[in-house]
Design an enzyme around this catalytic site. Sequence first.
Site, PDB file in Angstrom:
ATOM      1  N   VAL A   1       3.293  57.256   2.695  1.00 44.37           N
ATOM      2  CA  VAL A   1       2.527  56.157   3.311  1.00 44.37           C
ATOM      3  C   VAL A   1       1.097  56.602   3.609  1.00 44.37           C
ATOM      4  O   VAL A   1       0.125  55.916   3.264  1.00 44.37           O
ATOM      5  CB  VAL A   1       3.237  55.662   4.599  1.00 44.37           C
ATOM      6  CG1 VAL A   1       2.384  54.608   5.300  1.00 44.37           C
ATOM      7  CG2 VAL A   1       4.608  55.102   4.267  1.00 44.37           C
TER       8      VAL A   1
ATOM      9  N   LYS B   1      21.481  49.284  10.405  1.00 43.71           N
ATOM     10  CA  LYS B   1      21.039  50.633  10.028  1.00 43.71           C
ATOM     11  C   LYS B   1      22.276  51.518   9.982  1.00 43.71           C
ATOM     12  O   LYS B   1      23.206  51.348  10.779  1.00 43.71           O
ATOM     13  CB  LYS B   1      20.063  51.176  11.082  1.00 43.71           C
ATOM     14  CG  LYS B   1      19.203  52.308  10.587  1.00 43.71           C
ATOM     15  CD  LYS B   1      17.926  51.830   9.913  1.00 43.71           C
ATOM     16  CE  LYS B   1      17.115  52.986   9.379  1.00 43.71           C
ATOM     17  NZ  LYS B   1      15.820  52.567   8.843  1.00 43.71           N
TER      18      LYS B   1
ATOM     19  N   GLY C   1       1.878  62.036   3.652  1.00 43.05           N
ATOM     20  CA  GLY C   1       3.029  61.805   2.779  1.00 43.05           C
ATOM     21  C   GLY C   1       2.848  60.529   1.982  1.00 43.05           C
ATOM     22  O   GLY C   1       1.725  60.127   1.655  1.00 43.05           O
TER      23      GLY C   1
HETATM   24  P1  NAD Z   1       6.884  61.287   3.992  1.00 42.15           P
HETATM   25  O1  NAD Z   1       7.989  62.204   4.288  1.00 42.15           O
HETATM   26  O2  NAD Z   1       6.491  61.000   2.586  1.00 42.15           O
HETATM   27  O3  NAD Z   1       5.549  61.775   4.728  1.00 42.15           O
HETATM   28  C1  NAD Z   1       5.522  62.161   6.054  1.00 42.15           C
HETATM   29  C2  NAD Z   1       4.495  63.280   6.167  1.00 42.15           C
HETATM   30  O4  NAD Z   1       4.293  63.572   7.547  1.00 42.15           O
HETATM   31  C3  NAD Z   1       4.936  64.588   5.484  1.00 42.15           C
HETATM   32  O5  NAD Z   1       3.904  65.029   4.623  1.00 42.15           O
HETATM   33  C4  NAD Z   1       5.142  65.545   6.672  1.00 42.15           C
HETATM   34  O6  NAD Z   1       4.843  66.882   6.339  1.00 42.15           O
HETATM   35  C5  NAD Z   1       4.171  64.986   7.675  1.00 42.15           C
HETATM   36  N1  NAD Z   1       4.438  65.340   9.060  1.00 42.15           N
HETATM   37  C6  NAD Z   1       5.619  65.486   9.691  1.00 42.15           C
HETATM   38  N2  NAD Z   1       5.413  65.833  10.983  1.00 42.15           N
HETATM   39  C7  NAD Z   1       4.077  65.888  11.156  1.00 42.15           C
HETATM   40  C8  NAD Z   1       3.252  66.175  12.272  1.00 42.15           C
HETATM   41  N3  NAD Z   1       3.767  66.489  13.455  1.00 42.15           N
HETATM   42  N4  NAD Z   1       1.914  66.156  12.107  1.00 42.15           N
HETATM   43  C9  NAD Z   1       1.368  65.843  10.901  1.00 42.15           C
HETATM   44  N5  NAD Z   1       2.113  65.559   9.812  1.00 42.15           N
HETATM   45  C10 NAD Z   1       3.447  65.576   9.940  1.00 42.15           C
HETATM   46  O7  NAD Z   1       7.254  59.927   4.771  1.00 42.15           O
HETATM   47  P2  NAD Z   1       6.635  58.486   4.552  1.00 42.15           P
HETATM   48  O8  NAD Z   1       7.521  57.706   3.674  1.00 42.15           O
HETATM   49  O9  NAD Z   1       5.195  58.607   4.260  1.00 42.15           O
HETATM   50  O10 NAD Z   1       6.825  57.870   6.016  1.00 42.15           O
HETATM   51  C11 NAD Z   1       5.925  58.181   7.051  1.00 42.15           C
HETATM   52  C12 NAD Z   1       6.283  57.340   8.275  1.00 42.15           C
HETATM   53  O11 NAD Z   1       6.229  55.956   7.936  1.00 42.15           O
HETATM   54  C13 NAD Z   1       7.695  57.572   8.821  1.00 42.15           C
HETATM   55  O12 NAD Z   1       7.658  57.391  10.228  1.00 42.15           O
HETATM   56  C14 NAD Z   1       8.491  56.443   8.192  1.00 42.15           C
HETATM   57  O13 NAD Z   1       9.632  56.142   8.972  1.00 42.15           O
HETATM   58  C15 NAD Z   1       7.481  55.338   8.218  1.00 42.15           C
HETATM   59  N6  NAD Z   1       7.716  54.275   7.258  1.00 42.15           N
HETATM   60  C16 NAD Z   1       7.779  54.561   5.931  1.00 42.15           C
HETATM   61  C17 NAD Z   1       7.955  53.527   5.027  1.00 42.15           C
HETATM   62  C18 NAD Z   1       7.989  53.774   3.536  1.00 42.15           C
HETATM   63  O14 NAD Z   1       7.964  52.788   2.792  1.00 42.15           O
HETATM   64  N7  NAD Z   1       7.987  55.008   3.069  1.00 42.15           N
HETATM   65  C19 NAD Z   1       8.098  52.204   5.481  1.00 42.15           C
HETATM   66  C20 NAD Z   1       8.008  51.950   6.846  1.00 42.15           C
HETATM   67  C21 NAD Z   1       7.812  53.003   7.725  1.00 42.15           C
END
Ligand code: NAD
Length: 349
Positions: free
Chosen positions: A186, A81, A184
Amino acid sequence: MQSPWDCPDFDDHEVVHFVTDPQSGLKAVIAIHSTALGPGAGGVRFWHYAHSGEALVDALRLSRGMSYKNAMAELPLGGGKAVILAPSDGSKTPDMLAAFGRAVEGLCGKYITAEDVGVTVADLVAVSAHTGFVSGLPAEAGEAGGDPGPLTSLGVFLGIKAAVRRALGRDGLAGLHIALQGAGSVGSGVARLAAGEGARLSIADIDPRRARALAEEVGGSRVEPDAIMTVEADVFSPCALGAILTEDSIAKLRVPIVAGGANNQLATAGDGERLMERGILYAPDYVINAGGIINVALAYLGEGDEAEVKRRIGKIPARLETIWSESAATGRDPAAVADAMARRLIGRA
Ligand code: NAD
């Protein structure tokens, strides 16, 4: 001053690189935890840290997590990472990305980078002008690769169904209530798939417009962010931040299942045990959310198309079942069981 070797998150990482490029202002840490199964693969995060020591801790933790995630996803990849220390004004310049690309290239393939928080696909395209060791670049329809979000959602959805089968003895999500944290990339994919099967969604996001739009789209309801973890439901699905499962929040949960896509959901190792003590079935995060890494890894490795990615994501439920069965047989919580399995796979039992 504490030496990196004495840092509690140092776990015999094979190499930790501190990158400095005064001309562009780039400061980065690239941590390679294990290359036992292949080159260290994991995204690059662009984040402003109050202290540089926090960047090191992040890189150490996240790279170990990638070792576990890649091993459990049966990918021929190790764990690595990178974190770029964003300046206080948050500016991310083309020169910085170029310097980061040169630093990755200098590691000759021991580390393969990808997207993470604060880094877009366009940034990766810029990095790829300076190194070939980049995954997660745009893909054509039908190919592996491209945006990992929807495929992460698919794996999480399948994992939720597996948890429902195990904890509630039901096939499918029809009529079940899911409390979703994060609307978001996911979370919205999970919501659409679950609603498509007849689940009812309660959705929270710190951006109320996002929560409202998703709730309207899937026929669910919006919940305030500080209330989502106390909603009485069949499943709590964390798809926003890490470290949300704490002693305090676990005590207040009113669900039999926690299964979601966020990384590093447990605040401490003891929180996995706390969930088990409360009789809540937990799907270890890096197992259930591996769909995205499977997608970008297969594209990078040239090992198949979108259909192959989906076939491999289809193995997530069986993997979770194996973990839950071992947990039931040994009395150890699922997160500890998953960690032990991953460590065996990378030769660190
Ligand atoms: P994203 O930024 O698209 O969405 C995250 C959402 O969470 C945003 O809409 C944000 O406003 C909201 N948020 C932040 N803090 C919050 C809170 N306290 N309460 C409620 N909502 C809150 O990110 P993503 O890509 O959807 O990723 C979400 C999670 O999944 C992260 O932890 C990321 O590390 C993990 N993840 C993502 C992927 C991927 O392929 N995108 C893969 C593995 C893990």
